[in-house]
Scaffold this motif. Structure first.
Motif, mmCIF file in Angstrom:
data_model
loop_
_atom_site.group_PDB
_atom_site.id
_atom_site.type_symbol
_atom_site.label_atom_id
_atom_site.label_comp_id
_atom_site.label_asym_id
_atom_site.label_seq_id
_atom_site.Cartn_x
_atom_site.Cartn_y
_atom_site.Cartn_z
ATOM 1 N N GLU A 94 0.829 -1.210 0.000
ATOM 2 C CA GLU A 94 0.000 0.000 0.000
ATOM 3 C C GLU A 94 0.864 1.261 0.000
ATOM 4 O OE1 GLU A 94 -3.310 2.644 0.281
ATOM 5 O OE2 GLU A 94 -3.208 0.537 -0.354
ATOM 6 N N ALA A 95 1.847 1.321 0.885
ATOM 7 C CA ALA A 95 2.649 2.540 1.021
ATOM 8 C C ALA A 95 3.503 2.798 -0.217
ATOM 9 C CB ALA A 95 3.531 2.441 2.269
ATOM 10 N N TRP A 96 4.197 1.786 -0.685
ATOM 11 C CA TRP A 96 5.123 1.991 -1.801
ATOM 12 C C TRP A 96 4.394 2.143 -3.134
ATOM 13 C CZ3 TRP A 96 10.528 2.487 -1.954
ATOM 14 C CH2 TRP A 96 11.152 2.453 -0.694
ATOM 15 N N LEU A 97 3.316 1.389 -3.332
ATOM 16 C CA LEU A 97 2.539 1.581 -4.568
ATOM 17 C C LEU A 97 1.891 2.958 -4.593
ATOM 18 C CD1 LEU A 97 1.073 -1.994 -4.860
ATOM 19 C CD2 LEU A 97 2.345 -0.851 -6.675
ATOM 20 N N THR A 98 1.446 3.441 -3.418
ATOM 21 C CA THR A 98 0.893 4.796 -3.341
ATOM 22 C C THR A 98 1.957 5.821 -3.709
ATOM 23 O OG1 THR A 98 -0.765 4.230 -1.676
ATOM 24 C CG2 THR A 98 -0.101 6.533 -1.782
ATOM 25 N N ALA A 99 3.140 5.720 -3.089
ATOM 26 C CA ALA A 99 4.215 6.677 -3.369
ATOM 27 C C ALA A 99 4.629 6.634 -4.837
ATOM 28 C CB ALA A 99 5.415 6.392 -2.467
ATOM 29 N N PHE A 100 4.743 5.441 -5.395
ATOM 30 C CA PHE A 100 5.101 5.265 -6.809
ATOM 31 C C PHE A 100 4.058 5.919 -7.713
ATOM 32 C CE2 PHE A 100 4.717 2.461 -10.633
ATOM 33 C CZ PHE A 100 5.940 2.756 -11.228
ATOM 34 N N GLN A 101 2.792 5.681 -7.396
ATOM 35 C CA GLN A 101 1.705 6.260 -8.181
ATOM 36 C C GLN A 101 1.725 7.795 -8.106
ATOM 37 O OE1 GLN A 101 -3.160 5.950 -8.180
ATOM 38 N NE2 GLN A 101 -2.100 6.452 -6.308
ATOM 39 N N LEU A 102 1.871 8.330 -6.890
ATOM 40 C CA LEU A 102 1.853 9.785 -6.709
ATOM 41 C C LEU A 102 2.991 10.455 -7.471
ATOM 42 C CD1 LEU A 102 1.205 9.962 -2.838
ATOM 43 C CD2 LEU A 102 -0.492 10.195 -4.667
ATOM 44 N N LEU A 103 4.175 9.856 -7.405
ATOM 45 C CA LEU A 103 5.345 10.475 -8.034
ATOM 46 C C LEU A 103 5.359 10.314 -9.546
ATOM 47 C CD1 LEU A 103 8.035 9.335 -5.450
ATOM 48 C CD2 LEU A 103 7.386 11.708 -5.917
ATOM 49 N N HIS A 104 5.103 9.101 -10.014
ATOM 50 C CA HIS A 104 5.315 8.807 -11.430
ATOM 51 C C HIS A 104 4.046 8.923 -12.282
ATOM 52 C CE1 HIS A 104 9.546 7.559 -11.244
ATOM 53 N NE2 HIS A 104 9.251 7.136 -10.023
ATOM 54 N N LEU A 105 2.965 8.303 -11.846
ATOM 55 C CA LEU A 105 1.759 8.283 -12.685
ATOM 56 C C LEU A 105 0.997 9.601 -12.612
ATOM 57 C CD1 LEU A 105 2.505 5.247 -12.375
ATOM 58 C CD2 LEU A 105 0.093 4.744 -12.596
ATOM 59 N N LEU A 106 0.992 10.231 -11.430
ATOM 60 C CA LEU A 106 0.233 11.471 -11.250
ATOM 61 C C LEU A 106 1.133 12.702 -11.242
ATOM 62 C CD1 LEU A 106 -2.158 10.186 -8.441
ATOM 63 C CD2 LEU A 106 -2.679 10.405 -10.867
ATOM 64 N N GLY A 107 2.253 12.619 -10.572
ATOM 65 C CA GLY A 107 3.123 13.786 -10.405
ATOM 66 C C GLY A 107 4.116 14.002 -11.518
ATOM 67 N N ASN A 108 4.259 13.007 -12.417
ATOM 68 C CA ASN A 108 5.159 13.129 -13.573
ATOM 69 C C ASN A 108 6.544 13.621 -13.158
ATOM 70 O OD1 ASN A 108 5.904 13.014 -16.281
ATOM 71 N ND2 ASN A 108 5.279 15.133 -16.672
ATOM 72 N N ILE A 109 7.110 12.989 -12.141
ATOM 73 C CA ILE A 109 8.412 13.408 -11.610
ATOM 74 C C ILE A 109 9.492 13.329 -12.685
ATOM 75 C CG2 ILE A 109 8.988 11.082 -10.734
ATOM 76 C CD1 ILE A 109 10.304 12.481 -8.320
ATOM 77 N N GLN A 110 10.354 14.340 -12.702
ATOM 78 C CA GLN A 110 11.464 14.400 -13.649
ATOM 79 C C GLN A 110 12.780 14.569 -12.892
ATOM 80 O OE1 GLN A 110 10.828 14.192 -17.109
ATOM 81 N NE2 GLN A 110 8.721 13.824 -16.406
ATOM 82 N N ALA A 111 13.865 14.068 -13.488
ATOM 83 C CA ALA A 111 15.181 14.263 -12.881
ATOM 84 C C ALA A 111 15.423 15.757 -12.684
ATOM 85 C CB ALA A 111 16.258 13.656 -13.766
ATOM 86 N N GLY A 112 15.934 16.111 -11.509
ATOM 87 C CA GLY A 112 16.208 17.515 -11.218
ATOM 88 C C GLY A 112 15.076 18.241 -10.524
ATOM 89 N N ASP A 113 13.861 17.652 -10.525
ATOM 90 C CA ASP A 113 12.728 18.265 -9.828
ATOM 91 C C ASP A 113 13.009 18.365 -8.325
ATOM 92 O OD1 ASP A 113 11.111 18.612 -12.033
ATOM 93 O OD2 ASP A 113 9.760 16.938 -11.605
ATOM 94 N N SER A 114 12.461 19.382 -7.693
ATOM 95 C CA SER A 114 12.426 19.421 -6.234
ATOM 96 C C SER A 114 11.027 18.985 -5.806
ATOM 97 C CB SER A 114 12.747 20.818 -5.713
ATOM 98 O OG SER A 114 11.954 21.780 -6.362
ATOM 99 N N VAL A 115 10.970 18.101 -4.805
ATOM 100 C CA VAL A 115 9.709 17.484 -4.385
ATOM 101 C C VAL A 115 9.520 17.701 -2.886
ATOM 102 C CG1 VAL A 115 8.358 15.346 -4.312
ATOM 103 C CG2 VAL A 115 10.013 15.711 -6.167
#
Length: 332
Positions: free
Chosen positions: A123-144
């Motif tokens: 639950e915790a890691w799939l949530t974090a993965f989803q928030l960052l990659h699928l929804l947040g579109n995290i890119q190298a160099g981003d500040s989060v």
């Protein structure tokens, strides 16, 4: 089987262990004999009567578990066999000796991890993965900016942000929690009880603000979030621990930043979405739990309780004392 139960909504004192019927796996489902199940905020809310399980889901608490495959239902495709070690993303039912799971929502347990550690991942890691990659579109160099940086999702998000080549910043309510977050890779941490995290974030980013915010707080943080959001930044809201009400010009301030506000709930997503998420996580992230080296990922466990101490586990989480996950062990 034994399961965590409560007869009416209320405090932790309402929880007890009850003998209930063992479930049978349906079409395409696997029966998992549960060794461990982690506690989530959703369990507390459900116990309080504030978060009903999705239609068709078990009313027993528990959104993630680890254990052994005990039985295969009809129509399973042969990915799993009886006796296999596995961990599972659940819509409910994990805090019991057995739970049924669609076979596609089971994940293999990485080499070197214990069953309690594995229970702290889905639950915790799939949530974090989803928030960052699928929804947040995290890119190298981003500040989060990661709120509740010492929570289960927070400790996972710090590590995944680093892995993506981005810069994790966190908020937490004690110096100890901030130190733990920095050990996991946070570039900076701000004690929200002692300073304005928004001003501290702007100072750290030299006035630019953060590209992405992971927010489980909601209402009480909206103004500070918008204040420290970079132009064209993304603000992903996945919890409302600070309330659901907003007073003030949220939309105009957000629009000035050209900011995106994205909301998320994982538990109520359909099976097809969860299958896609589990598959992507299994392929892209799971191998890094077994790989030695600086990029190795680790679930952070705060405490492991026998399930007979379920009331104490809930009280501990409600007091916001934990750094990482609280895990319950089931009798074998």
């Amino acid at each position: 089987m034994l399961a965590v139960y409560f007869d009416q909504p209320g405090g932790p004192e309402n929880l007890y262990l009850k003998e209930v019927a063992k479930p049978s796996p349906g079409e395409g489902e696997v029966l998992l004999r549960v060794a461990a199940s982690a506690l989530n905020r959703a369990d507390l809310l459900q116990r309080q009567g504030r978060y009903a399980p999705p239609p068709g889901a078990s009313s027993i608490l528990g959104l993630e578990a680890s254990g052994h495959v005990a039985e295969l239902g009809p129509g399973c495709h042969g990915h799993w066999k009886v006796g296999d070690l596995a961990m599972a993303l659940l819509s409910g039912g994990g805090q019991a000796q057995y739970v049924t799971v669609p076979e596609e929502l089971l994940l293999p347990i990485p080499a070197g991890l214990t069953l309690p550690q594995a229970a702290a991942i889905p639950e915790a890691w799939l949530t974090a993965f989803q928030l960052l990659h699928l929804l947040g579109n995290i890119q190298a160099g981003d500040s989060v900016l990661i709120h509740a940086g010492s929570s289960g999702v927070g400790t996972a998000a710090i590590q995944l942000t680093r892995m993506a080549g981005a810069i994790p910043l966190v908020t937490a309510g004690s110096q100890y929690k901030l130190q733990m977050a920095e050990k996991l890779g946070a570039a900076a941490g701000f004690n929200y009880k002692e300073e304005d995290f928004s001003e501290a974030t702007l100072k750290f980013t030299k006035g630019a603000g953060v590209n992405l915010i992971l927010d489980c707080i909601g209402g009480s943080y909206w103004e500070k979030n918008v204040n420290c959001l970079a132009l064209d930044g993304r603000w992903v809201l996945y919890g409302l621990m600070g309330g659901a009400d907003v007073n003030g010009p949220l939309f105009s301030k957000l629009r000035l930043k050209r900011g995106s506000l994205i909301t998320s709930l994982l538990r109520s997503r359909d099976k097809k979405y969860k299958e896609m998420l589990v598959k992507a996580f299994t392929e892209q992230i799971l191998p890094h739990f077994s790989t030695e080296g600086p990029q190795r990922l680790m679930p952070v466990l705060d405490r492991v309780y026998p399930v007979t101490e379920i009331q104490e586990a809930h009280e501990y989480m409600e007091a916001n004392k934990n750094v990482g996950k609280i895990v319950l062990e089931l009798p074998q």
